[in-house]
Design an enzyme around this catalytic site. Structure first.
Site, short mmCIF file in Angstrom:
data_model
loop_
_atom_site.label_atom_id
_atom_site.label_comp_id
_atom_site.label_asym_id
_atom_site.label_seq_id
_atom_site.Cartn_x
_atom_site.Cartn_y
_atom_site.Cartn_z
N CYS A 1 0.88 -1.17 0.00
CA CYS A 1 0.00 0.00 0.00
C CYS A 1 0.92 1.21 0.00
CB CYS A 1 -0.92 0.03 1.22
SG CYS A 1 -1.93 1.52 1.28
N CYS B 1 -0.52 4.23 2.36
CA CYS B 1 -0.50 4.22 3.82
C CYS B 1 -0.24 2.81 4.31
CB CYS B 1 -1.82 4.76 4.36
SG CYS B 1 -1.89 4.81 6.16
N SER B 2 -1.30 2.06 4.60
CA SER B 2 -1.11 0.75 5.23
C SER B 2 -2.28 -0.18 4.96
CB SER B 2 -0.93 0.93 6.72
OG SER B 2 -2.01 1.69 7.24
N CYS B 3 -2.99 0.02 3.85
CA CYS B 3 -4.12 -0.85 3.55
C CYS B 3 -3.63 -2.29 3.40
CB CYS B 3 -4.83 -0.39 2.27
SG CYS B 3 -5.51 1.28 2.45
#
Lengths: 216, 101
Positions: A121, A124-126
């Site tokens: 991702c 961000c941090s998906c």
């Protein structure tokens, strides 16, 4: 959550990735911890959430782990019809196995002898958190997020995954509403193994694409 | 972020502290209750700039972004937050003493 360096839990200071190590409850209260307490209390007092809902949500996330994804992968290996459904609609196929996927669109990408998939991702941090739990720290790091798109083979080598040039590497960039999970290649020599035994071979990193499933 | 130069990937992992799990839970609940969306979270995170990204941990950035969205949405005021954070500081010197959990 697997971890290789338990000695770091009580280590103070900043890691080379720029992330502080875990602060335990008996360490000095930080500004951000005070903010968390304040936000939580104001939300509860305003009637927006309850303390029980916060506790329940933490329990729900704690109960999610790569073991959930592993049983989905093992079934896909053993059951061709399920595999087809998983590749068609991974959210529906995972729900069919009793996992709460929420409103997310989950997409399974299949590794073959010719194609290796890896997920990232960049924003961000998906992460497929409803199936695998919270992402590892490195998944959220600047280094992984930027380099996986610019030099995926070098990143894979750092994780010990050496792929011949004949294998195409596909990088999938997740979004908030669309998450990927890798259906890893079933290792040779596992014919006749039960789904339960197969699931035990499936690692978290193999479902991110930074690992390969090894034969027992 | 994608495509920028960066060094080796640090593979160390840590178990999440309870305050970090609570931040994560608050974000999920704020989304479920319709207070703001993950897009609002991301906008606030993006607005922080690179310096904040380097200096603060993941869930520090998250609680800052959650708080910004809630204040902007009128869920509580900046003054209420400030007063509460001051009061919390007086409860004790550790998260364990102050957490009210």
């Amino acid at each position: 959550m697997p971890h290789d360096h338990p000695d770091h839990f009580h280590h103070h200071g900043i890691s080379s990735s720029g992330h502080p190590y875990r602060a335990d409850n008996d360490e000095p209260l930080t500004y951000w911890q005070r903010m968390e307490i304040a936000v939580r209390e104001l939300l509860i007092e305003g009637g927006h959430v309850t303390a029980a809902e916060v506790a329940q949500q933490i329990n729900t996330m704690d109960s999610r782990s790569p073991a959930n994804g592993a049983v989905v992968v093992a079934r896909a290996w053993a059951d061709p019809e399920f595999r087809a459904r998983l590749l068609q609609d991974a959210s529906a196929a995972s729900r069919e196995m009793g996992f709460d996927i929420g409103p997310l669109k989950l997409i399974a990408v299949e590794n073959t002898a010719k194609v290796h998939n890896v997920i990232v991702c960049t924003l961000c941090s998906c992460y497929p958190r409803n199936l695998l739990g919270l992402p590892p720290d490195w998944y959220k790091s600047r280094e992984y997020r930027s380099r996986t798109v610019s030099e995926p083979r070098a990143v894979l080598r750092e994780f010990g995954v050496e792929l011949p040039d004949s294998v195409t590497v596909r990088v999938h960039d997740s979004t908030a509403d669309m998450r990927y999970i890798v259906l890893p290649l079933r290792p040779n020599g596992t014919e006749g193994m039960s789904q339960t035994a197969l699931a035990e071979l499936v690692t978290r990193d193999s479902m991110i694409g930074t690992g390969l499933v090894q034969a027992p | 972020m994608g495509g920028q130069g960066a060094g080796p990937i640090q593979r160390e992992e840590h178990d999440f502290a309870i305050w970090e799990k609570r931040v994560d839970a608050l974000m999920v609940l704020c989304g479920e209750k319709g207070l703001f969306t993950v897009d609002g979270l991301r906008r606030a995170l993006e607005d922080m700039g690179e310096d904040t990204f380097e200096k603060h941990s993941y869930y520090e950035r998250w609680i800052a972004a959650i708080n910004q969205n809630l204040i902007e949405g009128g869920v509580y005021t900046l003054e209420e937050l400030g007063n509460r954070m001051e009061e919390i500081a007086k409860r004790g010197k550790t998260y364990g003493e102050a957490q009210n959990g």
